[in-house]
Design a protein around this motif. Structure first.
Motif, PDB file in Angstrom:
ATOM      1  N   GLN A   6       0.824  -1.211   0.000  1.00 22.54           N
ATOM      2  CA  GLN A   6       0.000   0.000   0.000  1.00 22.54           C
ATOM      3  C   GLN A   6       0.861   1.266   0.000  1.00 22.54           C
ATOM      4  N   LYS A  52      -4.662  15.132  -1.372  1.00 28.10           N
ATOM      5  CA  LYS A  52      -6.071  14.775  -1.182  1.00 28.10           C
ATOM      6  C   LYS A  52      -6.797  14.609  -2.511  1.00 28.10           C
ATOM      7  N   PHE A  55      -5.949  10.839  -3.867  1.00 28.23           N
ATOM      8  CA  PHE A  55      -6.454   9.644  -3.205  1.00 28.23           C
ATOM      9  C   PHE A  55      -7.887   9.855  -2.716  1.00 28.23           C
ATOM     10  N   ARG A  56      -8.663   8.812  -2.820  1.00 26.44           N
ATOM     11  CA  ARG A  56     -10.087   8.907  -2.502  1.00 26.44           C
ATOM     12  C   ARG A  56     -10.332   9.040  -1.001  1.00 26.44           C
ATOM     13  N   ASN A  57      -9.627   8.230  -0.214  1.00 31.79           N
ATOM     14  CA  ASN A  57      -9.861   8.225   1.234  1.00 31.79           C
ATOM     15  C   ASN A  57      -8.699   8.883   1.971  1.00 31.79           C
ATOM     16  N   THR A  58      -8.941  10.076   2.507  1.00 33.59           N
ATOM     17  CA  THR A  58      -7.911  10.800   3.245  1.00 33.59           C
ATOM     18  C   THR A  58      -8.515  11.428   4.498  1.00 33.59           C
ATOM     19  N   ILE A  59      -7.642  11.673   5.470  1.00 33.19           N
ATOM     20  CA  ILE A  59      -8.041  12.340   6.711  1.00 33.19           C
ATOM     21  C   ILE A  59      -7.008  13.425   7.002  1.00 33.19           C
ATOM     22  N   VAL A  70      -3.483   9.058   4.388  1.00 34.83           N
ATOM     23  CA  VAL A  70      -4.059   8.406   3.214  1.00 34.83           C
ATOM     24  C   VAL A  70      -4.438   6.973   3.603  1.00 34.83           C
ATOM     25  N   ILE A  71      -5.677   6.606   3.351  1.00 31.47           N
ATOM     26  CA  ILE A  71      -6.123   5.236   3.609  1.00 31.47           C
ATOM     27  C   ILE A  71      -6.085   4.485   2.284  1.00 31.47           C
ATOM     28  N   GLU A  72      -5.074   3.643   2.135  1.00 31.26           N
ATOM     29  CA  GLU A  72      -4.877   2.913   0.887  1.00 31.26           C
ATOM     30  C   GLU A  72      -5.109   1.433   1.132  1.00 31.26           C
ATOM     31  N   SER A  73      -6.183   0.908   0.540  1.00 30.09           N
ATOM     32  CA  SER A  73      -6.549  -0.503   0.716  1.00 30.09           C
ATOM     33  C   SER A  73      -6.597  -0.892   2.193  1.00 30.09           C
ATOM     34  N   PRO A  76      -3.608   2.831   6.856  1.00 29.84           N
ATOM     35  CA  PRO A  76      -3.385   4.273   7.029  1.00 29.84           C
ATOM     36  C   PRO A  76      -1.913   4.627   6.841  1.00 29.84           C
TER      37      PRO A  76
END
Length: 392
Positions: A6, A52, A55-59, A70-73, A76
Motif C-alpha cells: 500500500q 487529497k 487519493f479517494r480516502n484521506t483524513i 491516506v487510507i490505501e486498501s 493508514p
C-alpha cells in the motif's frame, strides 16, 4: 524491498503525477540497520491539497503542517509535504511552516542525521548529512547546529538519550555539549511528551547508559522526580518493560506511587502496578513472601520487586525459579478455581443468600489455599458442614 504494498502504491501514484515522494524517518533508519521497520511515513513535494486530490480516502491530520493520512486498501499512511520551519518560540512547535519542493530542505529540519534519511521507490538512499556513516559508527549527531535543533524543540534532547537506550549508540561530542548547555529548557515541555519518551527509553536494551547520560548532561536536574540514588538505580537496568522502569524510578527516589503518578500523569494501569510494587517492596524489607503473598501477587511484580531488593537493600533476594515454583505449587490461583460456588452452599444449608455466603466462600478459599482441605467438592462439603458450620 522496503515498505508495504500500500505504501509503495502511494509513492508510485504520486511519482506518476510528477510529484517527488519518498520514504522518510525512523523506518528508513531501522531498515538500513537491518531491523523490521514500523510506522512507515512518506514525504512528498505535493501539497496537502494535491495529495487529497490524488487519493479517494484521506483524513486531515494537520494540513497547516502538511500532513494527510491516506487510507490505501485499508492501511493508514501518513503523507507529509516537504517543508521548512520558522522559529520555535515555545521550544516545541514551529511558529510557522513553509512548504517547499526540495527534499534536502525538508531533511535539513530533522533532528538527527540518522533520521534525516530518505529512500526512493527504486531503493536509492538520499543522505545529505552522512546519516549512513553515523549509523555505521553508532553515533547520535544533530543535523547541522545542535543548539539550533534543540532550541527548536527541547524534546529532541530527551529523544537523543532515548536513541542511546534503544540503539546502543553514543552521543557525538558537540551534540552532547549542546544538551548539557540547554538541558534546563526541557522544563518548558509538557509532561505527557516527556513521559512518552521515557516509556520508550525504559524499554531499551541500553537503558543503563541512557540513565547515566541523563545525569551527565544535567537533564536529570530539569526532570520531575529524578531519583538522587542514581548509582543504585542504574543497577535495575535494563528493564523488563516500561512499567518496571517507572517502578524503579519510584523505589530509587523513595517516592510514593501517587507522587510518580501525578508527576508523569501515569495511567490507572500504571498506578495499580506501582502501588503493587510499593506494597511488596515494603513487605520484602521486613520478611520473605508468604502463601498469601504468592496468591495475590502477579509473577512479574514479584520478579521486578526482587530486582529492586537486590539494588536497594541488603536483603537476600528470592530467585525467579523459586517464585515460579512457589506460585505453581499453590492449590488454587484464584477464587474462581474453587470446586464449589455459592449455589452449592445454599443447597447444603437450606439458607438464602446473604453476607454469610461471602464469608463462607472466603473461609473455604483460605482452607484450600493452606491445604487444610483439598479442592474437591466432597472434601469441601465435609469440612464445611462438620467443621466450619459447627464452629459457628
Amino acid at each position: 524491498m522496503f515498505g508495504t504494498t500500500q505504501s509503495r502504491t502511494v509513492i508510485t501514484r504520486l511519482n506518476e503525477l510528477g510529484h517527488e515522494a519518498v520514504f522518510v524517518g525512523g523506518a528508513v533508519r531501522d531498515f538500513l540497520l537491518g531491523k523490521e521497520p514500523t510506522d512507515i511515513d512518506i514525504a512528498t513535494s505535493a501539497t496537502p491539497e494535491q495529495v487529497k486530490s490524488v487519493f479517494r480516502n484521506t483524513i486531515d491530520l494537520g494540513t497547516e503542517h502538511g500532513t494527510v493520512l491516506v487510507i490505501e486498501s485499508g492501511e493508514p499512511i501518513e503523507v507529509t509535504t516537504f517543508r521548512t520551519e520558522g522559529t520555535y518560540s515555545d521550544n516545541r512547535r514551529p511558529d510557522e511552516v513553509h512548504f517547499v519542493t526540495s527534499l534536502e530542505e525538508d531533511l535539513k529540519r530533522r533532528d538527527f542525521t540518522i533520521n534525516a534519511l530518505a529512500l526512493r521507490i527504486d531503493g536509492e538512499v538520499v543522505d545529505p548529512f552522512k546519516g549512513r556513516e553515523d549509523l555505521s559508527t553508532k553515533t547520535i549527531r544533530a543535523v547541522g547546529n545542535a543548539s539550533e535543533r534543540f532550541n527548536e524543540d527541547a524534546l529532541r534532547m530527551i529523544r537523543a538519550v532515548r536513541f542511546v537506550s534503544v540503539l546502543g549508540f553514543e552521543l557525538e561530542n558537540s551534540t552532547k555539549d549542546s544538551i548539557t548547555l540547554l538541558a534546563s529548557t526541557v522544563k518548558t515541555l509538557s509532561v505527557e511528551r516527556i513521559k512518552t519518551e521515557f516509556d520508550k527509553l525504559f524499554q531499551g536494551t541500553f537503558a543503563h547508559d541512557a540513565l547515566k547520560l541523563l545525569a551527565e548532561t544535567n537533564l536529570s536536574e530539569a526532570l520531575p522526580l529524578f531519583p538522587p540514588r542514581q548509582d543504585t538505580w542504574l543497577q535495575c537496568a535494563p528493564f523488563r518493560n516500561s512499567l518496571e522502569g517507572w517502578a524503579s524510578l519510584m523505589i530509587a527516589g523513595n517516592y510514593d506511587a501517587s507522587e510518580v503518578v501525578r508527576a508523569y500523569k501515569l495511567s490507572n494501569k500504571e498506578r495499580l502496578y506501582l502501588q503493587s510494587i510499593q506494597k511488596f517492596f515494603k513487605i520484602r524489607q521486613l520478611r520473605a513472601y508468604t502463601i498469601d503473598d504468592y496468591y495475590v501477587a502477579d509473577y512479574s511484580t514479584l520478579v521486578s520487586v526482587e530486582k529492586m531488593v537486590r539494588a536497594f537493600t541488603n536483603q537476600v533476594t528470592i530467585a525467579e525459579d523459586e517464585i515460579n515454583t512457589a506460585m505453581n505449587g499453590l492449590p488454587i490461583h484464584s477464587k474462581q478455581e474453587l470446586e464449589v460456588k455459592g449455589e452449592q452452599l445454599m443447597e447444603w444449608t437450606g439458607k438464602k443468600g446473604g453476607r454469610w455466603l461471602g464469608e463462607a466462600i472466603q473461609a473455604i478459599e483460605h482452607a484450600v489455599l493452606y491445604q487444610v482441605i483439598s479442592n474437591e467438592q466432597n472434601a469441601i462439603k465435609e469440612w464445611f458442614l462438620h467443621e466450619y458450620e459447627c464452629e459457628k
